[in-house]
Design an enzyme around this catalytic site. Sequence first.
Site, PDB file in Angstrom:
ATOM      1  N   ASN B  81       0.955  -1.079   0.087  1.00  0.00           N
ATOM      2  CA  ASN B  81      -0.074   0.021   0.019  1.00  0.00           C
ATOM      3  C   ASN B  81       0.993   1.426  -0.087  1.00  0.00           C
ATOM      4  O   ASN B  81       0.345   2.290   0.222  1.00  0.00           O
ATOM      5  CB  ASN B  81      -0.923   0.051   1.245  1.00  0.00           C
ATOM      6  CG  ASN B  81      -1.782  -1.331   1.198  1.00  0.00           C
ATOM      7  OD1 ASN B  81      -1.607  -2.056   2.160  1.00  0.00           O
ATOM      8  ND2 ASN B  81      -2.687  -1.553   0.284  1.00  0.00           N
ATOM      9  N   TYR B  83       3.349   3.373  -2.380  1.00  0.00           N
ATOM     10  CA  TYR B  83       4.222   3.510  -3.546  1.00  0.00           C
ATOM     11  C   TYR B  83       5.585   3.801  -3.728  1.00  0.00           C
ATOM     12  O   TYR B  83       6.226   3.734  -2.464  1.00  0.00           O
ATOM     13  CB  TYR B  83       3.875   5.013  -4.505  1.00  0.00           C
ATOM     14  CG  TYR B  83       2.143   4.841  -4.861  1.00  0.00           C
ATOM     15  CD1 TYR B  83       1.884   4.315  -5.901  1.00  0.00           C
ATOM     16  CD2 TYR B  83       1.283   5.527  -4.085  1.00  0.00           C
ATOM     17  CE1 TYR B  83       0.690   4.351  -6.368  1.00  0.00           C
ATOM     18  CE2 TYR B  83      -0.209   5.468  -4.358  1.00  0.00           C
ATOM     19  CZ  TYR B  83      -0.413   5.085  -5.708  1.00  0.00           C
ATOM     20  OH  TYR B  83      -1.775   5.081  -5.872  1.00  0.00           O
ATOM     21  N   VAL B  88       1.753   7.170   0.568  1.00  0.00           N
ATOM     22  CA  VAL B  88       1.000   6.046   1.273  1.00  0.00           C
ATOM     23  C   VAL B  88      -0.274   6.251   0.533  1.00  0.00           C
ATOM     24  O   VAL B  88      -0.916   6.995   0.244  1.00  0.00           O
ATOM     25  CB  VAL B  88       0.792   6.363   2.708  1.00  0.00           C
ATOM     26  CG1 VAL B  88      -0.152   5.354   3.522  1.00  0.00           C
ATOM     27  CG2 VAL B  88       2.179   6.517   3.503  1.00  0.00           C
ATOM     28  N   CYS B  89      -0.894   4.967   0.235  1.00  0.00           N
ATOM     29  CA  CYS B  89      -2.319   4.766  -0.254  1.00  0.00           C
ATOM     30  C   CYS B  89      -3.239   4.102   0.955  1.00  0.00           C
ATOM     31  O   CYS B  89      -3.251   2.845   0.922  1.00  0.00           O
ATOM     32  CB  CYS B  89      -2.319   4.145  -1.629  1.00  0.00           C
ATOM     33  SG  CYS B  89      -3.872   3.914  -2.369  1.00  0.00           S
ATOM     34  N   ILE B  90      -3.865   4.866   1.631  1.00  0.00           N
ATOM     35  CA  ILE B  90      -4.762   4.250   2.531  1.00  0.00           C
ATOM     36  C   ILE B  90      -6.100   5.104   2.298  1.00  0.00           C
ATOM     37  O   ILE B  90      -6.101   6.282   2.035  1.00  0.00           O
ATOM     38  CB  ILE B  90      -4.515   4.042   3.912  1.00  0.00           C
ATOM     39  CG1 ILE B  90      -3.864   5.492   4.462  1.00  0.00           C
ATOM     40  CG2 ILE B  90      -3.475   2.987   4.154  1.00  0.00           C
ATOM     41  CD1 ILE B  90      -3.576   5.348   5.878  1.00  0.00           C
TER      42      ILE B  90
END
Lengths: 661, 168
Positions: B81, B83, B88-90
């Site tokens: 999650n 990159y 951060v990809c949440i």
Amino acid sequence: MINFHSMPVILLDRLPLPSLRAYTIISVVLLSCSVYYAVQVTSDPNWKANATAQTDDDSDAEVPDLEETDIEVDSQNVSMGFQLGEMVTFMIQEPLCIWTLINMAYCCLILLGKFIQKLVFGELRVSEQQHIKDKFWNFVFYKFIFVFGVINVQYMDEVVLWCSWFSVLGFLHLLAQLCKDRFEYLSFSPTTPGWSHIRLLGLLISILILSGLLFLICVAVGFFGGFNTFAFMVAECVQLSVQTLHVILRYALHLYDMRQGSTGTAGGAVGAGAGRVWERRGPLAYYSELVFELAGLLLDLVHHLHMLLWSNIFLSMASLVICMQLRYLCHEIQRRVKKHRNYLWVHNHMEQNYPMATVEELAESSDNCAICWEKMETARKLPCTHLFHNSCLQSWLEQDTSCPTCRMMLNIQSPVAMEASRHIDHNLLAGEGPDNVQNANRRPPNHFFHFDGSRYVSWLPSFSVEVTHTQLFRSNQAQPAQTSQLDAMARQVQQLFPHVALTTVIEDLRVTRSVELTIENVLDGRVVAPPPMFQRDSDPPPQVPEVELITTVATRNEPTSWEDLCAVAEIRDVSESVETSANLGGRFSKSSAERERILQLRKDQLLMAARRRYMEKHRPAEPETSPSETDQKDEMQQDKDDDHIINASPNSSLRQRHIDS
Amino acid sequence: MAGSALRRLMAEYKQLTLNPPEGIIAGPINEENFFEWEALITGPEGTCFEGGVFPAKLIFPPDYPLSPPKMQFTCEMFHPNIYADGRVCISILHAPGDDPMGYESSAERWSPVQSVEKILLSVVSMLAEPNDESGANVDAAKMWREDRAEFNRIAERIVRKTLGIPTP
Ligand SMILES: [Zn+2]
Ligand SMILES: [Zn+2]
């Protein structure tokens, strides 16, 4: 703004530009050379005869009137002032001297700018520099288009006049831009010293006054130069004043805000008074912002329209540039108006649907506003009984339509969002009714175009194009466009069955795609809660590799580096560091410098503790342990028992470092 | 705008300083710019990131808390999650409007009630349990699914790196 800057900037960065110091020296030397030359020439009483003979043919326009004034002067009377006057006259006539004078004027302007920058701004930040550079080249580009494309000047002196006008204007524009950037930056910090605000505001006000003076110049020029020239000049001038005023106003509001904030947190009675003013401040700030933004845009629009229509520049490069700019401006105005309509809509919606909370309700919920975390003196109540500040709720609902706390969908359909959602509703309804299921299940026909060129002429190519309709509403995968719709549906269901978790409802809706079907499912007990989000696909982390990893790490570790590392973590002076840790524990300093220092110390401590824990855990399992290592082990054991020491131990070394640096 | 954001950030900073969650430290790097924070997150125990102290940068928008901050790890990270550049990809960091992955319901997304503390806590649980539905780092997601031992080895290397302990 359309930016045409990138190329010249890149070119300019490559060019070896002289430093400011070198440029100033060169300019001064050039000026003194030309002054010396002028003195030499004018010391000869007959210079005028030579000069007129020389300049007659290249600049007829300006020489005659200059001559008239000169002839009246008695050549016998050679005083100091006269000598000076003679010299200046000569320099104005001599092209070479004019250029050195102009160069000197620019040099002075740059020095003035540098001085102001040193005085008010100090060191410029990188983004400010970049911004100024961009703005500068944009300005140069547009003014170039204006002078040579729109006005289409023919004579050199006209060009010089326009250039000097734009130089002053551009100078003020850049300063205003810099002020704006710096203000925005300062507003990011709670601890800006007062005098930097005062200097910045002082500069802004002087820019405003200067733009007033420029306005007077416009009037004077317009009186002689005609309406068009006046309008062109005055537009720029007013633009500058509007921009500057806007920044000043925002600045004042910000300072007011900050003061309110500090008094609000400081005392109860004062805070209560401030809270009431606060509520009124929201719309005031909004409308002033709106007026200034729209005024700026409209002014620019009129200015560009004027340029396009009152000068014969159709079908030229200049008209193209201006049209592009016009398009941009129209778009911006449209966007702003749309935003304002949304604001009004939300405002009215709130007035009509959400009552102000009563005193009892406010007293009952002692919580702060969940949006700004501040105390609520007045509040609006949503249907879900959550309370918020009026202005906080307003700004949230402008961008979203659910309660910030519980995510309940509110029944807001702003005129902007209306059209889009109506479209979706339509589609959805079509899919929902039992009669339409067949209809919706049938894939829409694909359009297939085929062009067989060779049937007409042998060398023509053949090609085919297929247009497929992607189906949004019947796929199993949730599509991005419809999640909000799904949410809205889920809220509908949940209003009926508050005991069912929202995620559960959504899961079911993903399958059924219909409120009615889901309601039926709930009634029949067919709805089951989905497993928790994160465990859906991932297995629990396997234990075996973990253990393996630890042992491999441990055996591969070299004892020498290990000891070094322990030594790093070990430096400590317990008696001193306990005191520091007490200092750090749960304290929020009032001074920003102290806060920064404490934060840094806490970070270092965390890292040190983590490092030590790690090494303790991954300690190489060695058969024989040296006495020093047993000591360490004991100490670490002790650390583990005593939190104080574990936190504090790295401190003395850290502090040492801090004092050093 | 920036005024109210500033006061809220100050309140959050105060709260995070007085009652810090276990293993988490966050605050503005330099108080001249209160909208850029650094956070230190300790890897959750019992996971492959255990023991690491991961630094991350948080950039707040001027209209915070109406819009979410952006979060980016400043150390090397290898996680489904996160990159490759550390972003951060949440779901909690996604504004209600945008939904790049198309899998989140807006209930999980940003709202002004969320806070830095909640973000950091969700990042900790994300470190513990990657959500491989959102493939911010496809390689990591694949390795997480198929070659857990290798994933753990990489995580171990990263943990050591953040602690400044040379990998043997
Ligand atoms: Zn509020
Ligand atoms: Zn609510």
